[in-house]
Design a protein around this motif. Structure first.
Motif, PDB file in Angstrom:
ATOM      1  N   LEU A  29       0.867  -1.144   0.160  1.00  0.00           N
ATOM      2  CA  LEU A  29       0.019   0.064   0.240  1.00  0.00           C
ATOM      3  C   LEU A  29       0.959   1.286   0.052  1.00  0.00           C
ATOM      4  O   LEU A  29       0.447   2.254  -0.766  1.00  0.00           O
ATOM      5  CB  LEU A  29      -1.105   0.050   1.115  1.00  0.00           C
ATOM      6  N   GLU A  30       1.838   1.102   0.766  1.00  0.00           N
ATOM      7  CA  GLU A  30       2.763   2.315   0.790  1.00  0.00           C
ATOM      8  C   GLU A  30       3.582   2.625  -0.695  1.00  0.00           C
ATOM      9  O   GLU A  30       3.897   3.646  -1.011  1.00  0.00           O
ATOM     10  CB  GLU A  30       3.895   1.949   1.870  1.00  0.00           C
ATOM     11  N   ARG A  31       4.007   1.447  -0.996  1.00  0.00           N
ATOM     12  CA  ARG A  31       4.606   1.584  -2.413  1.00  0.00           C
ATOM     13  C   ARG A  31       3.631   2.116  -3.391  1.00  0.00           C
ATOM     14  O   ARG A  31       4.017   2.851  -4.322  1.00  0.00           O
ATOM     15  CB  ARG A  31       5.100   0.371  -2.667  1.00  0.00           C
ATOM     16  N   THR A  32       2.489   1.712  -3.559  1.00  0.00           N
ATOM     17  CA  THR A  32       1.266   2.066  -4.750  1.00  0.00           C
ATOM     18  C   THR A  32       1.047   3.452  -4.129  1.00  0.00           C
ATOM     19  O   THR A  32       0.789   4.300  -5.179  1.00  0.00           O
ATOM     20  CB  THR A  32       0.275   1.164  -4.174  1.00  0.00           C
ATOM     21  N   ALA A  33       1.110   3.812  -2.910  1.00  0.00           N
ATOM     22  CA  ALA A  33       0.821   5.472  -2.821  1.00  0.00           C
ATOM     23  C   ALA A  33       1.844   6.118  -3.164  1.00  0.00           C
ATOM     24  O   ALA A  33       1.773   7.430  -3.785  1.00  0.00           O
ATOM     25  CB  ALA A  33       0.615   5.552  -1.279  1.00  0.00           C
ATOM     26  N   THR A  34       3.202   5.857  -3.190  1.00  0.00           N
ATOM     27  CA  THR A  34       4.362   6.557  -3.741  1.00  0.00           C
ATOM     28  C   THR A  34       4.190   6.604  -5.097  1.00  0.00           C
ATOM     29  O   THR A  34       4.437   7.755  -5.890  1.00  0.00           O
ATOM     30  CB  THR A  34       5.496   5.649  -3.212  1.00  0.00           C
ATOM     31  N   VAL A  35       3.742   5.468  -5.971  1.00  0.00           N
ATOM     32  CA  VAL A  35       3.675   5.596  -7.340  1.00  0.00           C
ATOM     33  C   VAL A  35       2.769   6.472  -7.652  1.00  0.00           C
ATOM     34  O   VAL A  35       2.728   7.303  -8.946  1.00  0.00           O
ATOM     35  CB  VAL A  35       3.449   4.145  -7.947  1.00  0.00           C
ATOM     36  N   ARG A  36       1.418   6.301  -7.111  1.00  0.00           N
ATOM     37  CA  ARG A  36       0.089   7.237  -7.384  1.00  0.00           C
ATOM     38  C   ARG A  36       0.595   8.673  -7.225  1.00  0.00           C
ATOM     39  O   ARG A  36       0.107   9.455  -7.980  1.00  0.00           O
ATOM     40  CB  ARG A  36      -1.133   7.028  -6.372  1.00  0.00           C
ATOM     41  N   ALA A  37       1.317   9.062  -6.389  1.00  0.00           N
ATOM     42  CA  ALA A  37       1.838  10.362  -5.766  1.00  0.00           C
ATOM     43  C   ALA A  37       2.522  10.580  -7.344  1.00  0.00           C
ATOM     44  O   ALA A  37       2.451  12.077  -7.701  1.00  0.00           O
ATOM     45  CB  ALA A  37       2.399  10.634  -4.500  1.00  0.00           C
ATOM     46  N   ALA A  38       3.514  10.007  -7.435  1.00  0.00           N
ATOM     47  CA  ALA A  38       4.628  10.454  -8.683  1.00  0.00           C
ATOM     48  C   ALA A  38       3.667  10.456  -9.951  1.00  0.00           C
ATOM     49  O   ALA A  38       3.757  11.415 -10.645  1.00  0.00           O
ATOM     50  CB  ALA A  38       5.715   9.301  -8.700  1.00  0.00           C
ATOM     51  N   ILE A  39       2.689   9.772 -10.106  1.00  0.00           N
ATOM     52  CA  ILE A  39       1.947   9.770 -11.563  1.00  0.00           C
ATOM     53  C   ILE A  39       1.088  11.141 -11.521  1.00  0.00           C
ATOM     54  O   ILE A  39       0.897  11.919 -12.235  1.00  0.00           O
ATOM     55  CB  ILE A  39       1.087   8.632 -11.649  1.00  0.00           C
ATOM     56  N   SER A  40       0.562  11.344 -10.027  1.00  0.00           N
ATOM     57  CA  SER A  40      -0.361  12.586  -9.969  1.00  0.00           C
ATOM     58  C   SER A  40       0.531  13.848 -10.334  1.00  0.00           C
ATOM     59  O   SER A  40      -0.006  14.756 -10.872  1.00  0.00           O
ATOM     60  CB  SER A  40      -1.001  12.443  -8.629  1.00  0.00           C
ATOM     61  N   LEU A  41       1.464  14.123  -9.563  1.00  0.00           N
ATOM     62  CA  LEU A  41       2.529  15.188  -9.844  1.00  0.00           C
ATOM     63  C   LEU A  41       3.009  15.382 -11.168  1.00  0.00           C
ATOM     64  O   LEU A  41       3.036  16.370 -11.764  1.00  0.00           O
ATOM     65  CB  LEU A  41       3.633  15.003  -8.712  1.00  0.00           C
ATOM     66  N   ALA A  42       3.382  14.116 -11.907  1.00  0.00           N
ATOM     67  CA  ALA A  42       4.082  14.293 -13.303  1.00  0.00           C
ATOM     68  C   ALA A  42       2.661  14.694 -14.407  1.00  0.00           C
ATOM     69  O   ALA A  42       2.920  15.427 -15.267  1.00  0.00           O
ATOM     70  CB  ALA A  42       4.369  12.900 -13.705  1.00  0.00           C
ATOM     71  N   LEU A  43       1.345  14.189 -13.889  1.00  0.00           N
ATOM     72  CA  LEU A  43       0.325  14.767 -14.771  1.00  0.00           C
ATOM     73  C   LEU A  43      -0.150  16.198 -14.501  1.00  0.00           C
ATOM     74  O   LEU A  43      -0.225  17.084 -15.559  1.00  0.00           O
ATOM     75  CB  LEU A  43      -1.057  13.787 -14.446  1.00  0.00           C
TER      76      LEU A  43
END
Length: 92
Positions: A29-43
């Motif tokens: 869950l923590e790794r997925t949250a990190t990936v989601r945050a990176a994708i959100s920031l990049a978008l």
């Protein structure tokens, strides 16, 4: 009509099932949250720069530690597809 007389009239009236604690993977869950945050920031950055997702980019640079690198490496294909970039570069 249901074969189970105790079933609610609609699935929309049913309660969410309880998830057993042993099924929860906090690290995932923590790794997925990190990936989601990176994708959100990049978008968000793409939108502010006026680069639509349909326009491919060569690289995405991320500043993060080993945990961030591991999370992005684990889900690299998803990140590349979601952001339409060719490469993700993580630095400290």
């Amino acid at each position: 009509m249901s074969c189970d007389s105790s079933a609610p009239a609609s699935v929309h009236h049913a309660s969410w099932p309880e998830v057993p604690a042993e099924w929860v993977d906090a690290e995932l869950l923590e790794r997925t949250a990190t990936v989601r945050a990176a994708i959100s920031l990049a978008l968000n950055l793409r939108e502010r720069a006026g680069h639509r997702v349909r326009q491919p980019l060569n690289r995405m640079y991320v500043v993060g530690g080993d945990t961030c690198r591991a999370a992005l490496d684990e889900q690299r294909d998803h990140v590349l597809n979601e952001l339409n970039v060719k490469e993700v570069v993580v630095s400290d």
